[in-house]
Design an enzyme around this catalytic site. Structure first.
Site, mmCIF file in Angstrom:
data_model
loop_
_atom_site.group_PDB
_atom_site.id
_atom_site.type_symbol
_atom_site.label_atom_id
_atom_site.label_comp_id
_atom_site.label_asym_id
_atom_site.label_seq_id
_atom_site.Cartn_x
_atom_site.Cartn_y
_atom_site.Cartn_z
ATOM 1 C CG ASP A 85 -10.614 5.783 -76.927
ATOM 2 O OD1 ASP A 85 -9.820 5.498 -77.787
ATOM 3 O OD2 ASP A 85 -11.821 6.337 -77.220
ATOM 4 C CG ASP A 140 -11.892 10.156 -78.394
ATOM 5 O OD1 ASP A 140 -12.048 9.069 -79.058
ATOM 6 O OD2 ASP A 140 -12.898 10.320 -77.635
ATOM 7 C CG HIS A 194 -11.975 14.732 -80.411
ATOM 8 N ND1 HIS A 194 -12.710 13.907 -81.305
ATOM 9 C CD2 HIS A 194 -12.259 13.912 -78.984
ATOM 10 C CE1 HIS A 194 -13.523 13.052 -80.789
ATOM 11 N NE2 HIS A 194 -13.161 13.055 -79.452
ATOM 12 C CG HIS A 216 -13.656 14.541 -74.656
ATOM 13 N ND1 HIS A 216 -14.766 14.886 -75.157
ATOM 14 C CD2 HIS A 216 -13.276 13.430 -75.423
ATOM 15 C CE1 HIS A 216 -15.459 13.959 -76.160
ATOM 16 N NE2 HIS A 216 -14.431 12.994 -76.298
ATOM 17 C CE LYS A 220 -11.661 5.790 -80.603
ATOM 18 N NZ LYS A 220 -12.819 6.760 -79.858
ATOM 19 C CB CYS A 265 -15.052 4.328 -77.630
ATOM 20 S SG CYS A 265 -15.361 5.907 -77.990
#
Length: 197
Positions: A11, A53, A55, A72, A97, A141
Site C-alpha cells: 500500500d 487499497d 476502495h 481514502h 484489496k 496492513c
C-alpha cells in the site's frame, strides 16, 4: 533469500503519503529503501508484489459509513495511485484489496489480481514460501499481512527500514513489531539482507 522468496510491498499509495487523505508520517522516507530492496530482488529474478487499497466510494471502512477511517484510496482516484517515486518494475504483480464494501481487508494476502485470484493462491501456485514485507502501515496492513502470512505457514521477514506506521495511538508501531517478532517473524534492515547474502 531463497529461490522461493518474494518481496511484498504493502500500500505505498498517494493517500498514505504526505498530502494524502490518510497521511502516514514520513512515509516518503521509506520509498528509496523500498527501491533498493526491489533492485536486490529483481537482480535475483525473484517476484516483486505490490498491494493497494482499492476502495469503492461507499464502504463500511470509511467513517462516513460506520468505519474509523477518512475516505481514502477510492478506486481510480489520484489518492489510490502508487506513489510516483516508487519504481515498480513493469512485471510487478499488483493485487487490490478493500473492494468489498462490507469488509476492511487489511491483509495484503486477501488482495486479488485482475482475474480475481487472491495473492495467497498465486503465491502457493508458484511455490513462494518466504515473504519479505515492507510498506504502509506498520501497525495495520503490514501487521495484518505478516500475521496472516505466519498463520498460513509462510516464513515472514519484516523490513524495518522500509515500513512506517499510522500511530493512532503513540507506540502502536513498536507494539505491532514486538507482536510480530513474538509470533515468529524476523525483523531485518537492508544491510542485514546484504550481509545474509
Amino acid at each position: 533469500m531463497k529461490i522461493n522468496s518474494a518481496l511484498v510491498i504493502v500500500d505505498v499509495q498517494n493517500d498514505f503519503c504526505p498530502g494524502g487523505a490518510l497521511e502516514v508520517y514520513n512515509a516518503d522516507e521509506i520509498i528509496l529503501v523500498i527501491n533498493r530492496y526491489m533492485e536486490l530482488f529483481r537482480g535475483k529474478g525473484l517476484p516483486i508484489i505490490a498491494s493497494r487499497d482499492w476502495h469503492p466510494r461507499e464502504t463500511k471502512h470509511f467513517e462516513k459509513y460506520g468505519g474509523i477511517w477518512p475516505e481514502h484510496c477510492v478506486q481510480r482516484s489520484f489518492g489510490a495511485m502508487f506513489r510516483a517515486g516508487l519504481l515498480l518494475p513493469p512485471d510487478t504483480l499488483v493485487f487490490s484489496k478493500g473492494m468489498d464494501p462490507e469488509r476492511d481487508d487489511y491483509s495484503a494476502l486477501q488482495a486479488r489480481n485482475d482475474t480475481g485470484t487472491s495473492m495467497t493462491d498465486v503465491l502457493k501456485k508458484v511455490g513462494i514460501r518466504e515473504l519479505y514485507i515492507c510498506g504502509l502501515a506498520t501497525d495495520y496492513c503490514v501487521r495484518q499481512t505478516a500475521l496472516e502470512g505466519l498463520h498460513l505457514g509462510f516464513s515472514i521477514t519484516v523490513l524495518l527500514d522500509a515500513v512506517q506506521g499510522v500511530e493512532l495511538k503513540p507506540g502502536d508501531s513498536k507494539r505491532a513489531l514486538d507482536e510480530l517478532e513474538a509470533a515468529g517473524a524476523v525483523l531485518m534492515v537492508v544491510e542485514d539482507l546484504f550481509i545474509k547474502e
